[in-house]
Design a protein around this motif. Structure first.
Motif, PDB file in Angstrom:
ATOM      1  N   ILE A  97      37.897   0.584 -11.320  1.00  0.00           N
ATOM      2  CA  ILE A  97      38.906   1.488 -11.860  1.00  0.00           C
ATOM      3  C   ILE A  97      38.135   2.626 -12.492  1.00  0.00           C
ATOM      4  CG2 ILE A  97      40.783   1.722 -13.511  1.00  0.00           C
ATOM      5  CD1 ILE A  97      40.976  -1.452 -13.116  1.00  0.00           C
ATOM      6  N   VAL A  98      38.472   3.852 -12.112  1.00  0.00           N
ATOM      7  CA  VAL A  98      37.669   5.005 -12.522  1.00  0.00           C
ATOM      8  C   VAL A  98      38.512   6.029 -13.267  1.00  0.00           C
ATOM      9  CG1 VAL A  98      37.952   6.222 -10.322  1.00  0.00           C
ATOM     10  CG2 VAL A  98      35.952   6.659 -11.689  1.00  0.00           C
ATOM     11  N   LYS A  99      37.890   6.631 -14.293  1.00  0.00           N
ATOM     12  CA  LYS A  99      38.499   7.771 -14.990  1.00  0.00           C
ATOM     13  C   LYS A  99      37.725   9.001 -14.540  1.00  0.00           C
ATOM     14  CE  LYS A  99      37.832   9.569 -19.216  1.00  0.00           C
ATOM     15  NZ  LYS A  99      37.604   9.569 -20.647  1.00  0.00           N
ATOM     16  N   SER A 100      38.391   9.897 -13.845  1.00  0.00           N
ATOM     17  CA  SER A 100      37.741  11.092 -13.315  1.00  0.00           C
ATOM     18  C   SER A 100      37.374  12.039 -14.460  1.00  0.00           C
ATOM     19  CB  SER A 100      38.676  11.805 -12.328  1.00  0.00           C
ATOM     20  OG  SER A 100      39.782  12.340 -13.023  1.00  0.00           O
ATOM     21  N   PRO A 101      36.494  13.008 -14.195  1.00  0.00           N
ATOM     22  CA  PRO A 101      36.147  13.996 -15.233  1.00  0.00           C
ATOM     23  C   PRO A 101      37.367  14.749 -15.776  1.00  0.00           C
ATOM     24  CG  PRO A 101      34.588  14.117 -13.433  1.00  0.00           C
ATOM     25  CD  PRO A 101      35.680  13.170 -12.995  1.00  0.00           C
ATOM     26  N   GLU A 102      38.447  14.830 -14.984  1.00  0.00           N
ATOM     27  CA  GLU A 102      39.680  15.488 -15.435  1.00  0.00           C
ATOM     28  C   GLU A 102      40.528  14.568 -16.314  1.00  0.00           C
ATOM     29  OE1 GLU A 102      39.072  15.407 -11.829  1.00  0.00           O
ATOM     30  OE2 GLU A 102      37.827  17.158 -12.223  1.00  0.00           O
ATOM     31  N   GLY A 103      40.170  13.273 -16.374  1.00  0.00           N
ATOM     32  CA  GLY A 103      40.909  12.329 -17.214  1.00  0.00           C
ATOM     33  C   GLY A 103      41.917  11.485 -16.461  1.00  0.00           C
ATOM     34  N   GLU A 104      41.956  11.590 -15.143  1.00  0.00           N
ATOM     35  CA  GLU A 104      42.913  10.843 -14.329  1.00  0.00           C
ATOM     36  C   GLU A 104      42.356   9.447 -14.025  1.00  0.00           C
ATOM     37  OE1 GLU A 104      44.500  11.048  -9.784  1.00  0.00           O
ATOM     38  OE2 GLU A 104      44.251  12.962 -10.819  1.00  0.00           O
ATOM     39  N   VAL A 105      43.156   8.420 -14.264  1.00  0.00           N
ATOM     40  CA  VAL A 105      42.743   7.033 -14.006  1.00  0.00           C
ATOM     41  C   VAL A 105      43.285   6.605 -12.647  1.00  0.00           C
ATOM     42  CG1 VAL A 105      42.891   4.654 -14.817  1.00  0.00           C
ATOM     43  CG2 VAL A 105      42.727   6.515 -16.459  1.00  0.00           C
ATOM     44  N   SER A 106      42.407   6.030 -11.809  1.00  0.00           N
ATOM     45  CA  SER A 106      42.825   5.571 -10.492  1.00  0.00           C
ATOM     46  C   SER A 106      41.968   4.393 -10.048  1.00  0.00           C
ATOM     47  CB  SER A 106      42.725   6.706  -9.468  1.00  0.00           C
ATOM     48  OG  SER A 106      41.380   7.118  -9.352  1.00  0.00           O
ATOM     49  N   VAL A 107      42.425   3.730  -8.969  1.00  0.00           N
ATOM     50  CA  VAL A 107      41.678   2.628  -8.380  1.00  0.00           C
ATOM     51  C   VAL A 107      40.729   3.206  -7.356  1.00  0.00           C
ATOM     52  CG1 VAL A 107      41.853   0.500  -7.044  1.00  0.00           C
ATOM     53  CG2 VAL A 107      43.574   1.025  -8.747  1.00  0.00           C
ATOM     54  N   ASP A 108      39.464   2.819  -7.434  1.00  0.00           N
ATOM     55  CA  ASP A 108      38.431   3.322  -6.528  1.00  0.00           C
ATOM     56  C   ASP A 108      38.010   2.191  -5.599  1.00  0.00           C
ATOM     57  OD1 ASP A 108      36.371   4.628  -5.274  1.00  0.00           O
ATOM     58  OD2 ASP A 108      35.015   4.556  -6.998  1.00  0.00           O
ATOM     59  N   LEU A 109      38.609   2.143  -4.418  1.00  0.00           N
ATOM     60  CA  LEU A 109      38.299   1.071  -3.473  1.00  0.00           C
ATOM     61  C   LEU A 109      36.950   1.273  -2.797  1.00  0.00           C
ATOM     62  CD1 LEU A 109      41.846   0.641  -1.907  1.00  0.00           C
ATOM     63  CD2 LEU A 109      40.788  -0.747  -3.680  1.00  0.00           C
ATOM     64  N   THR A 110      36.472   2.523  -2.729  1.00  0.00           N
ATOM     65  CA  THR A 110      35.176   2.791  -2.100  1.00  0.00           C
ATOM     66  C   THR A 110      34.022   2.537  -3.063  1.00  0.00           C
ATOM     67  OG1 THR A 110      35.196   5.123  -2.748  1.00  0.00           O
ATOM     68  CG2 THR A 110      36.164   4.581  -0.611  1.00  0.00           C
ATOM     69  N   GLY A 111      34.273   2.679  -4.360  1.00  0.00           N
ATOM     70  CA  GLY A 111      33.227   2.490  -5.363  1.00  0.00           C
ATOM     71  C   GLY A 111      32.317   3.688  -5.500  1.00  0.00           C
ATOM     72  N   LYS A 112      32.733   4.837  -4.969  1.00  0.00           N
ATOM     73  CA  LYS A 112      31.880   6.016  -4.964  1.00  0.00           C
ATOM     74  C   LYS A 112      32.479   7.243  -5.668  1.00  0.00           C
ATOM     75  CE  LYS A 112      29.608   4.874  -0.595  1.00  0.00           C
ATOM     76  NZ  LYS A 112      28.815   3.857  -0.815  1.00  0.00           N
ATOM     77  N   LYS A 113      33.708   7.123  -6.185  1.00  0.00           N
ATOM     78  CA  LYS A 113      34.318   8.267  -6.867  1.00  0.00           C
ATOM     79  C   LYS A 113      33.524   8.600  -8.122  1.00  0.00           C
ATOM     80  CE  LYS A 113      39.152   7.749  -5.551  1.00  0.00           C
ATOM     81  NZ  LYS A 113      40.511   7.511  -6.058  1.00  0.00           N
ATOM     82  N   SER A 114      33.491   9.886  -8.458  1.00  0.00           N
ATOM     83  CA  SER A 114      32.756  10.288  -9.659  1.00  0.00           C
ATOM     84  C   SER A 114      33.617  10.019 -10.886  1.00  0.00           C
ATOM     85  CB  SER A 114      32.378  11.764  -9.586  1.00  0.00           C
ATOM     86  OG  SER A 114      33.542  12.563  -9.629  1.00  0.00           O
ATOM     87  N   GLY A 115      32.951   9.677 -11.969  1.00  0.00           N
ATOM     88  CA  GLY A 115      33.648   9.409 -13.222  1.00  0.00           C
ATOM     89  C   GLY A 115      33.207   8.101 -13.830  1.00  0.00           C
ATOM     90  N   ARG A 116      33.803   7.774 -14.953  1.00  0.00           N
ATOM     91  CA  ARG A 116      33.476   6.550 -15.681  1.00  0.00           C
ATOM     92  C   ARG A 116      34.227   5.379 -15.054  1.00  0.00           C
ATOM     93  NH1 ARG A 116      30.956   5.544 -20.131  1.00  0.00           N
ATOM     94  NH2 ARG A 116      31.424   3.673 -21.322  1.00  0.00           N
TER      95      ARG A 116
END
Length: 89
Positions: free
Chosen positions: A26-45
Motif C-alpha cells: 500500500i503506497v502513499k504517493s508524493p501527492e498524498g494519494e493512498v492506493s494499492v500497488d500490485l506491481t510493487g514499483k510505484k513511487s512513494g512511501r
C-alpha cells in the motif's frame, strides 16, 4: 552457484517478516494519494500487508497503517483496500 537473496518485508498487521512477493504493498504517493500497488514499483512511501483480511483489519484498527504511511487513511480507502485483499485470496 550463488544463492539469490529473497527480499523480506514486515506486515503492518501481524508484524511478521515475510517474502515481499507474498505481501500487498500500500503506497502513499508524493501527492498524498493512498492506493494499492500490485506491481510493487510505484513511487512513494510504502507499507506491506498480508493477503488476508485479519491483518488488514488489525492494521487499520490499531492505526499502524496510518503511522507507517504517515497519513490519515479514510474509511472509503479502507473499503477499497478490503476489496483488493478479498480479490487476492
Amino acid at each position: 552457484m550463488k544463492v539469490k537473496k529473497i527480499p523480506m518485508r514486515m506486515c503492518t498487521g501481524c508484524m511478521e517478516m515475510k517474502p515481499k512477493k507474498e505481501l500487498i504493498r500500500i503506497v502513499k504517493s508524493p501527492e498524498g494519494e493512498v492506493s494499492v500497488d500490485l506491481t510493487g514499483k510505484k513511487s512513494g512511501r510504502g507499507a506491506y500487508i498480508c493477503k488476508n483480511k485479519e491483518c488488514l483489519e488489525k492494521a487499520f484498527k490499531t492505526k499502524k497503517l496510518n503511522r507507517s504511511l504517515e497519513t490519515q487513511i479514510s474509511e472509503e480507502i479502507f473499503i477499497k483496500l478490503r476489496e483488493e485483499v478479498s480479490d487476492e485470496q
